[in-house]
Design an enzyme around this catalytic site. Structure first.
Site, mmCIF file in Angstrom:
data_model
loop_
_atom_site.group_PDB
_atom_site.id
_atom_site.type_symbol
_atom_site.label_atom_id
_atom_site.label_comp_id
_atom_site.label_asym_id
_atom_site.label_seq_id
_atom_site.Cartn_x
_atom_site.Cartn_y
_atom_site.Cartn_z
ATOM 1 N N ASN A 183 0.829 -1.208 0.000
ATOM 2 C CA ASN A 183 0.000 0.000 0.000
ATOM 3 C C ASN A 183 0.858 1.251 0.000
ATOM 4 O O ASN A 183 1.960 1.259 0.545
ATOM 5 C CB ASN A 183 -0.922 0.011 1.224
ATOM 6 C CG ASN A 183 -1.837 -1.196 1.256
ATOM 7 O OD1 ASN A 183 -2.063 -1.841 0.219
ATOM 8 N ND2 ASN A 183 -2.324 -1.546 2.432
ATOM 9 N N VAL A 184 0.327 2.279 -0.618
ATOM 10 C CA VAL A 184 1.045 3.565 -0.701
ATOM 11 C C VAL A 184 0.360 4.629 0.158
ATOM 12 O O VAL A 184 0.718 5.797 0.116
ATOM 13 C CB VAL A 184 1.119 4.038 -2.171
ATOM 14 C CG1 VAL A 184 1.867 3.020 -3.034
ATOM 15 C CG2 VAL A 184 -0.270 4.298 -2.753
ATOM 16 N N HIS A 200 5.751 -0.602 -2.793
ATOM 17 C CA HIS A 200 5.269 0.119 -3.978
ATOM 18 C C HIS A 200 5.359 1.627 -3.817
ATOM 19 O O HIS A 200 4.780 2.362 -4.614
ATOM 20 C CB HIS A 200 3.825 -0.299 -4.290
ATOM 21 C CG HIS A 200 3.727 -1.730 -4.707
ATOM 22 N ND1 HIS A 200 2.537 -2.425 -4.677
ATOM 23 C CD2 HIS A 200 4.661 -2.608 -5.131
ATOM 24 C CE1 HIS A 200 2.748 -3.666 -5.096
ATOM 25 N NE2 HIS A 200 4.044 -3.813 -5.369
HETATM 26 P P1 OAD Z 1 -6.475 -5.824 -4.466
HETATM 27 O O1 OAD Z 1 -7.525 -4.787 -4.640
HETATM 28 O O2 OAD Z 1 -5.998 -6.600 -5.662
HETATM 29 O O3 OAD Z 1 -6.973 -6.914 -3.401
HETATM 30 C C1 OAD Z 1 -7.525 -6.496 -2.171
HETATM 31 C C2 OAD Z 1 -7.759 -7.751 -1.346
HETATM 32 O O4 OAD Z 1 -8.231 -7.370 -0.060
HETATM 33 C C3 OAD Z 1 -8.790 -8.680 -1.944
HETATM 34 O O5 OAD Z 1 -8.299 -10.025 -1.876
HETATM 35 C C4 OAD Z 1 -10.019 -8.507 -1.007
HETATM 36 O O6 OAD Z 1 -10.753 -9.728 -0.892
HETATM 37 C C5 OAD Z 1 -9.332 -8.177 0.299
HETATM 38 N N1 OAD Z 1 -10.133 -7.397 1.240
HETATM 39 C C6 OAD Z 1 -11.013 -6.408 0.968
HETATM 40 N N2 OAD Z 1 -11.510 -5.890 2.120
HETATM 41 C C7 OAD Z 1 -10.897 -6.558 3.150
HETATM 42 C C8 OAD Z 1 -10.960 -6.487 4.567
HETATM 43 N N3 OAD Z 1 -11.761 -5.620 5.194
HETATM 44 N N4 OAD Z 1 -10.186 -7.337 5.304
HETATM 45 C C9 OAD Z 1 -9.373 -8.234 4.692
HETATM 46 N N5 OAD Z 1 -9.251 -8.355 3.347
HETATM 47 C C10 OAD Z 1 -10.010 -7.526 2.592
HETATM 48 O O7 OAD Z 1 -5.240 -5.106 -3.752
HETATM 49 P P2 OAD Z 1 -3.761 -5.647 -3.607
HETATM 50 O O8 OAD Z 1 -3.701 -7.135 -3.494
HETATM 51 O O9 OAD Z 1 -3.120 -4.867 -2.534
HETATM 52 O O10 OAD Z 1 0.100 -1.884 -7.097
HETATM 53 O O11 OAD Z 1 -3.110 -5.200 -5.040
HETATM 54 C C11 OAD Z 1 -1.717 -5.370 -5.222
HETATM 55 C C12 OAD Z 1 -1.218 -4.257 -6.090
HETATM 56 O O12 OAD Z 1 -1.988 -4.157 -7.302
HETATM 57 C C13 OAD Z 1 -1.349 -2.871 -5.461
HETATM 58 O O13 OAD Z 1 -0.313 -2.595 -4.560
HETATM 59 C C14 OAD Z 1 -1.253 -1.973 -6.680
HETATM 60 C C15 OAD Z 1 -2.060 -2.764 -7.705
HETATM 61 O O14 OAD Z 1 -1.488 -2.655 -8.973
HETATM 62 C C16 OAD Z 1 0.646 -0.609 -7.186
HETATM 63 O O15 OAD Z 1 0.029 0.378 -6.854
HETATM 64 C C17 OAD Z 1 2.033 -0.575 -7.673
#
Ligand code: OAD
Length: 243
Positions: free
Chosen positions: A96-97, A113
């Site tokens: 996260n940023v 990131h």
């Molecule tokens: P995603 O949006 O891909 O995934 C978010 C995850 O959090 C999903 O698996 C949801 O099911 C889960 N989730 C949502 N609400 C939740 C809660 N209250 N408690 C627990 N889990 C929950 O986000 P990231 O996996 O972080 O890159 O995405 C990875 C990267 O993709 C980001 O860092 C970004 C993007 O490209 C950059 O910005 C460089």
């Protein structure tokens, strides 16, 4: 709650994704209300987009920064910071940023990131400029003080490499971790998506916390389905008095 009890001197690592900040009001990327739903990320979060229309990209990040500045760390961020404050060996590796781990009080953080409140020269000068949640948009510097080129967000864009020092810091920690908590990530973006495997191979007990199963779920030792803001405090708060 989890299969193995955390001991006083265990090394605890948190690998967090956008889901840990969802309860703070920060949109995730791929969820129902995800950020990418409203925007084509490749039109905004890439060096090509910045070269093509820097103003549009900078305006998008100013909008995101303003939205994030109105959000606060939630119980999940706070529980992690409280564990570190209580003297446990805790390191956060975050995708996260949004700066929310730091605002919650965590100090040992690897920002894989980048950070939306940091700027750097688009021409490659070395300095990084840190602004804050309180910096009004009109006061955000636009030009590199050293060379005058446009400043860009200090964020890893699609198609860019992560900073080697961040990746090696993460790898080093993952190879020396007793518990890895993978919290709120869809587990589809590398290299972070492989970090669970690295930690497990090195002997860590790996716990996934998510509201749904992910591609990582079959690899981890335990998957706790639920919201991070509810589950993490339940795991960590009993430890706070024990230190
Ligand atoms: P995603 O949006 O891909 O995934 C978010 C995850 O959090 C999903 O698996 C949801 O099911 C889960 N989730 C949502 N609400 C939740 C809660 N209250 N408690 C627990 N889990 C929950 O986000 P990231 O996996 O972080 O890159 O995405 C990875 C990267 O993709 C980001 O860092 C970004 C993007 O490209 C950059 O910005 C460089």
């Amino acid at each position: 709650m989890i299969g193995r009890k955390i001991r006083r001197d265990d090394r605890i690592t948190i690998l967090s994704g956008a889901g840990i900040s969802a309860e703070s009001g920060v949109p995730t990327f791929r969820g129902e209300d995800g950020l990418w739903k409203g925007y084509d990320a490749t039109q905004l979060a890439t060096p090509q987009a910045f070269a093509r229309d820097p103003q549009k990209v900078l305006e998008w990040y100013t909008w995101r920064r303003k939205l994030i500045a109105e959000c606060n760390p939630n119980a999940a961020h706070n529980a992690i910071a409280a564990l570190e404050d209580a003297g446990y060996d805790v390191t956060v590796i975050t995708q996260n940023v949004d700066n929310l781990h730091r605002r919650a009080g965590s100090r040992k953080i690897v920002e894989l990131h980048g950070n939306i409140f940091k700027l750097r020269c688009s021409g490659g000068c070395s300095g990084i400029i840190t602004i804050s949640e309180e910096t009004p948009p009109e006061n955000i510097p636009r030009a590199c003080p050293a060379c005058g080129l446009l400043l860009r967000p200090h964020i890893v864009w699609f198609g860019e490499f992560l900073y080697p020092e961040d990746v090696s810091a993460a790898h080093c920690r993952l190879a020396n971790t007793d518990f890895l908590f993978i919290v709120g990530t869809s587990g589809v973006v590398h290299p972070a998506a492989s970090f669970g495997y690295l930690a497990k191979e090195a002997g860590a007990y790996v716990v996934e916390i998510n509201i749904e199963l992910t591609p990582l779920s079959e690899m981890v030792d335990a998957t706790l389905i639920g919201r991070a803001g509810e589950i993490l405090p339940k795991i960590f708060e009993p430890l706070l008095g024990a230190k």
